[in-house]
Enzyme design. Structure first.
Site, PDB file in Angstrom:
ATOM      1  N   CYS A  79      19.958   7.280  -0.463  1.00 41.00           N
ATOM      2  CA  CYS A  79      19.581   5.900  -0.128  1.00 41.00           C
ATOM      3  C   CYS A  79      19.101   5.128  -1.349  1.00 41.00           C
ATOM      4  CB  CYS A  79      18.507   5.908   0.955  1.00 41.00           C
ATOM      5  SG  CYS A  79      17.965   4.265   1.439  1.00 41.00           S
ATOM      6  N   CYS A  84      22.025   2.918   0.085  1.00 41.85           N
ATOM      7  CA  CYS A  84      21.514   1.682   0.697  1.00 41.85           C
ATOM      8  C   CYS A  84      20.959   0.672  -0.307  1.00 41.85           C
ATOM      9  CB  CYS A  84      20.409   2.012   1.703  1.00 41.85           C
ATOM     10  SG  CYS A  84      20.735   3.417   2.773  1.00 41.85           S
ATOM     11  N   LYS A  87      23.448  -0.444  -3.267  1.00 39.85           N
ATOM     12  CA  LYS A  87      24.593  -1.126  -2.646  1.00 39.85           C
ATOM     13  C   LYS A  87      24.195  -2.517  -2.165  1.00 39.85           C
ATOM     14  CE  LYS A  87      25.023  -0.316   1.547  1.00 39.85           C
ATOM     15  NZ  LYS A  87      25.120   0.466   2.802  1.00 39.85           N
ATOM     16  N   THR A 171      18.855  18.230   2.614  1.00 40.26           N
ATOM     17  CA  THR A 171      19.573  18.075   1.349  1.00 40.26           C
ATOM     18  C   THR A 171      20.640  16.992   1.374  1.00 40.26           C
ATOM     19  OG1 THR A 171      20.907  19.968   2.072  1.00 40.26           O
ATOM     20  CG2 THR A 171      19.141  20.404   0.511  1.00 40.26           C
ATOM     21  N   GLY A 172      20.824  16.334   2.503  1.00 38.22           N
ATOM     22  CA  GLY A 172      21.712  15.182   2.545  1.00 38.22           C
ATOM     23  C   GLY A 172      23.192  15.524   2.438  1.00 38.22           C
ATOM     24  N   SER A 173      23.962  14.547   1.992  1.00 38.96           N
ATOM     25  CA  SER A 173      25.416  14.701   1.931  1.00 38.96           C
ATOM     26  C   SER A 173      25.941  14.088   0.640  1.00 38.96           C
ATOM     27  CB  SER A 173      26.078  14.036   3.135  1.00 38.96           C
ATOM     28  OG  SER A 173      25.829  12.631   3.135  1.00 38.96           O
ATOM     29  N   GLY A 206      40.462   4.531   1.952  1.00 39.10           N
ATOM     30  CA  GLY A 206      39.543   4.715   3.068  1.00 39.10           C
ATOM     31  C   GLY A 206      39.383   3.431   3.851  1.00 39.10           C
ATOM     32  N   TYR A 209      32.980   2.394   6.720  1.00 35.04           N
ATOM     33  CA  TYR A 209      32.047   1.356   6.290  1.00 35.04           C
ATOM     34  C   TYR A 209      31.804   1.386   4.778  1.00 35.04           C
ATOM     35  CZ  TYR A 209      28.025   4.544   5.888  1.00 35.04           C
ATOM     36  OH  TYR A 209      27.163   5.533   5.510  1.00 35.04           O
ATOM     37  N   GLU A 213      32.597  -1.811   2.454  1.00 35.80           N
ATOM     38  CA  GLU A 213      31.533  -2.427   1.652  1.00 35.80           C
ATOM     39  C   GLU A 213      31.916  -2.494   0.179  1.00 35.80           C
ATOM     40  OE1 GLU A 213      27.538  -1.321   4.258  1.00 35.80           O
ATOM     41  OE2 GLU A 213      28.245   0.080   2.727  1.00 35.80           O
ATOM     42  N   ARG A 230      43.948   4.988   6.387  1.00 31.91           N
ATOM     43  CA  ARG A 230      44.712   5.985   7.139  1.00 31.91           C
ATOM     44  C   ARG A 230      44.949   5.543   8.579  1.00 31.91           C
ATOM     45  NH1 ARG A 230      45.504  11.428   5.997  1.00 31.91           N
ATOM     46  NH2 ARG A 230      46.163  12.692   7.766  1.00 31.91           N
ATOM     47  N   GLY A 317      34.868   9.679   3.486  1.00 27.81           N
ATOM     48  CA  GLY A 317      33.873  10.390   4.287  1.00 27.81           C
ATOM     49  C   GLY A 317      32.865  11.108   3.412  1.00 27.81           C
ATOM     50  N   THR A 365      19.936   6.245   7.185  1.00 21.98           N
ATOM     51  CA  THR A 365      18.599   6.453   6.638  1.00 21.98           C
ATOM     52  C   THR A 365      17.490   6.361   7.687  1.00 21.98           C
ATOM     53  OG1 THR A 365      19.257   5.729   4.425  1.00 21.98           O
ATOM     54  CG2 THR A 365      16.922   5.553   4.973  1.00 21.98           C
ATOM     55  N   ALA A 395      24.763  -1.508  10.514  1.00 25.58           N
ATOM     56  CA  ALA A 395      25.330  -2.685   9.839  1.00 25.58           C
ATOM     57  C   ALA A 395      26.341  -2.249   8.791  1.00 25.58           C
ATOM     58  CB  ALA A 395      24.228  -3.514   9.187  1.00 25.58           C
ATOM     59  N   HIS A 493      17.392 -23.577  17.320  1.00 25.10           N
ATOM     60  CA  HIS A 493      18.481 -24.332  16.713  1.00 25.10           C
ATOM     61  C   HIS A 493      18.025 -24.931  15.385  1.00 25.10           C
ATOM     62  CE1 HIS A 493      22.060 -26.852  16.581  1.00 25.10           C
ATOM     63  NE2 HIS A 493      21.270 -27.876  16.263  1.00 25.10           N
ATOM     64  N   GLU A 498      21.442 -18.307  17.973  1.00 26.78           N
ATOM     65  CA  GLU A 498      21.445 -19.108  19.207  1.00 26.78           C
ATOM     66  C   GLU A 498      22.758 -18.977  19.972  1.00 26.78           C
ATOM     67  OE1 GLU A 498      21.757 -23.464  18.961  1.00 26.78           O
ATOM     68  OE2 GLU A 498      22.085 -23.210  16.799  1.00 26.78           O
TER      69      GLU A 498
END
Length: 502
Positions: A79, A84, A87, A171-173, A206, A209, A213, A230, A317, A365, A395, A493, A498
């Site tokens: 992150c 995150c 980026k 340990t995450g990815s 790819g 997301y 991004e 793909r 991925g 995260t 998001a 408004h 709205e």
């Protein structure tokens, strides 16, 4: 010296200053017996200093547990260092670069990128120092090194042995490498944050997301971007109408989409990278309109194509960081996408838990942080209300941005069993922000609801304000908001939000 050069110099000095973070004890690599007979004792040994590990370590320490946190690289994990935070900051910089390009005789590109990277690195350095200081103030012992779980309740870091009643794998990815000949020529999303400049052209491989991004961000820095996807559309796990609207927006901004493609080879020659791919004859540009770029329904036949660019980026991925941990020898069960855990976040081996991206759950995260805090509460505080993991807002920080929470239309129909049980409401409108910029591209809001009760099941938005709206609407979904509630709530408004009401 120009104002921009002076600003960059100040940012560099700030980055250097905040990099002087509190010391983190380093354990040298080695397989010797340097630590024999001097095992360090702890209630909780956390392997991984990303969002999940930091959250769990700090919460456990707050309950009085003795905690050792082991991290092999920079504190903060994906992150802070490769995801995150950098980026989102690059996305802000890309927006400013695009505005300058539209308003002034300014082409964007290298100068804007360099400015953004300086700001990104300054913020990363500040976060490194902040995280380290907060952990040390909480009483967490920090070790820098490679960890291996040598037995239940025992972790080796270099030549030192740690003994802990509970062990946490956090340990995450990491990005999945491109499994084709020449795949090593493609950069990953991690690599982007180390670029000194931007290429003139780029192939993004790819359609998820991260790919979206990166394509959106880099195209705003003046890069000519081709996307090889793909699937038959972008963002397969998001609502289809939103994904198709985004494809139209990206195409309008100059990103070339090639759908239904299978990359077969990367080759480098004459300073460029050539990406070869197969593609079905029937095509579409992601907006439902057929053309040579791919998409739509495949005829079953495929043709070989290639596209050349200065660089290629693979975003196909992510996979769990488990190598070297000793999990196979211990018998820790693995699923298709990561370490397998139960509802209590326990692995198949007693005393070993796993959270965050290393598991099979959502790779987000806030999910990792919530898991870490809840687990620490349960193990050492004997309390803690479990976060609702059924309603997770998410998001995509492209332009326009996507915000989503709840069920997509397809998922709602599948859950209900019959299409007629699900209703949708779609609004398309041009925001004031776009009208001011002379941009006719519409924003979009889609509400998915139970056709009988009116209960809102999902909200999906395409607009730069979408992520903030999705976060707020998540509370409403948890509380059972109905369509009638939205219709009778007074809107504010002029706002994008709205359009949800009335």
């Amino acid at each position: 010296m120009t104002k921009r050069q002076a600003g960059n110099d100040n940012e560099r000095k700030r980055a250097s200053k905040v990099s002087a973070e509190p010391r983190m004890e380093r354990v040298p690599r080695g397989k010797g017996n340097a630590g024999a007979g001097r095992a360090r004792q702890a209630d909780f040994v956390v392997i991984g200093g990303g969002s999940a590990g930091v959250a769990a370590a700090m919460r456990a320490a707050s309950h009085g547990a003795s905690v050792v946190l082991v991290e092999r690289e920079q504190i903060g994990g994906t992150c802070v260092n490769r995801g995150c935070v950098p980026k989102k900051m690059l996305s802000y910089g890309a927006t400013w670069a695009a505005i300058l390009s539209g308003c002034l005789s300014h082409t964007g590109g290298r100068e804007d990128w360099n400015d953004a990277i300086v700001r990104v690195k300054a913020e990363m350095a500040r976060l490194h120092a902040s995280y380290t200081q907060r952990l040390q103030e909480a009483g967490v012992q920090l070790l820098r090194g490679e960890a291996t779980i040598s037995a239940p309740g025992e972790v080796r870091v270099g030549g030192e042995t740690l003994q802990g009643r509970r062990i946490l794998i956090a340990t995450g990815s990491r990005p999945t490498p491109l499994p084709v000949p020449g795949g090593e020529l493609a950069s990953s999303s991690d690599d982007v944050f180390q670029w000194d400049g931007v290429p003139a052209s780029l192939v993004v491989i790819g359609g998820g997301y991260i790919a979206v991004e990166m394509a959106s961000i880099l195209s705003r820095y003046g890069v000519k971007v081709d996307m090889l996807v793909r699937e038959s559309r972008l963002l397969e796990n998001f609502d289809e109408d939103i994904a198709l609207a985004l494809a139209e927006a990206l195409t309008a901004k100059g990103v070339r989409l090639h759908l239904n493609t299978e990359v077969t080879l990367l080759d480098q020659a004459n300073g460029a990278i050539e990406v070869c791919y197969r593609q079905a004859e029937a095509g579409g540009n992601g907006s439902g309109k057929g053309d040579e770029k791919g998409g739509g329904k495949s005829s079953g036949k495929a043709r070989i194509h290639s596209v050349r660019a200065q660089a290629a980026l693979a975003a196909i991925g992510r996979e769990p960081n488990v190598e070297g941990l000793g999990l196979e020898a211990l018998g820790v069960a693995r699923g298709q996408r990561g370490v397998r855990v139960d509802r209590q976040l326990r692995t198949s081996v007693r005393g070993i838990h796993a959270i965050g991206d290393v598991t099979e759950g959502p790779q987000l995260t806030p999910v990792a942080i919530a898991q870490g805090r809840w687990l620490a509460d349960r193990l050492f505080g004997r309390r803690g209300e479990r976060t609702d993991f059924d309603v997770i807002p998410t998001a995509v920080f492209c332009e326009p941005a996507i915000g989503s929470v709840g069920l997509t239309e397809a998922a709602a129909i599948e859950a209900a069993g019959k299409p007629e049980r699900i209703g949708t409401r779609i609004k398309r409108f041009v925001s004031l922000e776009n009208r001011f910029a002379g941009n006719p591209m519409p924003s979009m809001i889609k509400v998915v609801y139970n056709a009988r009760s009116g209960r809102v099941l999902g909200v999906h938005l395409l607009d730069n304000a979408a992520p903030e709206i999705a976060q707020s609407i998540a509370v409403a979904l948890r509380l059972g908001v109905r369509l009638s509630h939205l219709e009778t709530t007074m809107p504010l408004h002029p706002t994008v939000a709205e359009e949800l009401f009335g």
